[in-house]
Every structure is written in structure tokens, then in C-alpha cells.
Enzyme design. Sequence first.
Site, mmCIF file in Angstrom:
data_model
loop_
_atom_site.group_PDB
_atom_site.id
_atom_site.type_symbol
_atom_site.label_atom_id
_atom_site.label_comp_id
_atom_site.label_asym_id
_atom_site.label_seq_id
_atom_site.Cartn_x
_atom_site.Cartn_y
_atom_site.Cartn_z
ATOM 1 N N PHE A 10 0.831 -1.206 0.000
ATOM 2 C CA PHE A 10 0.000 0.000 0.000
ATOM 3 C C PHE A 10 0.864 1.253 0.000
ATOM 4 O O PHE A 10 1.807 1.367 0.791
ATOM 5 C CB PHE A 10 -0.887 0.039 1.255
ATOM 6 C CG PHE A 10 -1.858 -1.086 1.380
ATOM 7 C CD1 PHE A 10 -3.145 -0.972 0.889
ATOM 8 C CD2 PHE A 10 -1.479 -2.272 2.009
ATOM 9 C CE1 PHE A 10 -4.059 -2.016 1.022
ATOM 10 C CE2 PHE A 10 -2.379 -3.315 2.145
ATOM 11 C CZ PHE A 10 -3.672 -3.193 1.647
ATOM 12 N N ASP A 11 0.540 2.176 -0.887
ATOM 13 C CA ASP A 11 1.010 3.539 -0.711
ATOM 14 C C ASP A 11 0.349 4.074 0.563
ATOM 15 O O ASP A 11 -0.638 3.515 1.047
ATOM 16 C CB ASP A 11 0.628 4.373 -1.942
ATOM 17 C CG ASP A 11 0.933 5.837 -1.773
ATOM 18 O OD1 ASP A 11 2.087 6.161 -1.427
ATOM 19 O OD2 ASP A 11 0.024 6.657 -1.975
ATOM 20 N N VAL A 12 0.871 5.163 1.088
ATOM 21 C CA VAL A 12 0.390 5.650 2.385
ATOM 22 C C VAL A 12 -0.516 6.871 2.259
ATOM 23 O O VAL A 12 -1.693 6.835 2.623
ATOM 24 C CB VAL A 12 1.583 5.962 3.312
ATOM 25 C CG1 VAL A 12 1.116 6.644 4.596
ATOM 26 C CG2 VAL A 12 2.328 4.673 3.642
#
Length: 225
Positions: A10-12
Amino acid sequence: MNRKTKTIVFDVYGTLFDVHSVIEECETYFPQKGEVISKVWRQKQLEYSFLRGLMGNYHSFWSITKDALRYACKSEGVELSGSIEKSLLSAYLQLKPYPEVEEVLERLRGFQLAVFSNGSEDMLHPLIEHNRLQSHFSNLISVNGIKRFKPHPDSYLYALDQLGVERHEVLFLSSNTWDIAGAKTFGFQVAWVNRTGGAMDELGVEPHHVLQNLTELMDLRRNYV
């Protein structure tokens, strides 16, 4: 997601956490300007990372976030004192996750889960820990380890090395179209989390999947697991 998926990454910012949850804090100090300051802050945060990448003049994302905040306040003609700056930056370490995040992460137990962000370690660890999500992730990967911002291909290679899997075994999720384009070009499976109903950038790359939110990831999981 395909049957060979081993790791979900996941990107944040904008994917797990709402970057504009700082609006309320901005509004406290700058009435009627909180929303625009938050938007300019985010815009310049991204722009400065791209520009520093092109110039070969790396600064950590935390440093860039400070500079972007200073610009946003200057552009709106408001005074950013040291104490206000400290408070707003602290708010960035306590961003709110999107409502479905914790439940989705819990339901994905059994996968290797990781985050991969332009954010530096001194941003990521406090944010994840503040929201008590650290137990869900095997890796909190920052580009600070290689000092190349996404979407540079070296950054995705660095993440892959940290994960110890093959490119096609990674499903990468991001709300940022430039990140989706970079990750797919590198060879990841990608799912664009299109929360706002936006249009994909014209970069000659289309995501494998488009989700309105992370809950829809569970439909992909049911299809392949």
C-alpha cells in the site's frame, strides 16, 4: 490480484490515510483558509519531491513537507510562527486513516502486507503507530533508504529487494495516478484507489484494477484466493 500474488503493498498518503484530515487543524490557526492551505500544502509536497528528483537534490520527505507548508502559508499571506508550524507538522504525523482501512487490513491476514512510501521513516513510523496499525505490516518501506522518490524505477526495485519476492507477485495499491503508472511500468500488478472519481493520467498506462475504496479489494481477494 492474480493467483501468484504473495504480497500486497500500500502507498500511504491518500491511499491509507487522508492527507486532508489536517484541514481542521489548519482552520484553527487560519480561519476560512484551512482547506486551501491544506490543498496547496499537498500540491507543493508532491511538486517538490518531483523537482528534487529531477534536480538530483534529494531531501527527505519530512523536510519537503515542512517546505511545502511554509510555501502554502506564504502563498496565502498568513504568518507561520514556529509554534504553529510545529503543531501542523505534528498533525501530519496523526493523519486519520480512511474508515475502511483497519477492517480491510484485518481481513487480509494471511498475506504479506507492506507499505511503500515517499514518506521518510520519521513520518511513517509515528503515523502507523499512532493509528495502531503496525501489527498488520511486515515492512514499512521508505524511499529514504535509496534516496530516489517514486515514480523512479529504482525506488520500486528497492522496495522489491526489501520484500524478497518477484515483481509479478506484488499487488500495489495507490490513489496517486503517477504512482500507479510508475509501479505498473516497473512490473507490479496495480490497483488504483480512485476515491474521488477522477481520470487516469495520460501516461500510456492503465491500471489492472480500479477501486472506489479499499473495501473493493476484498472482491479481488475472493476471486483468486
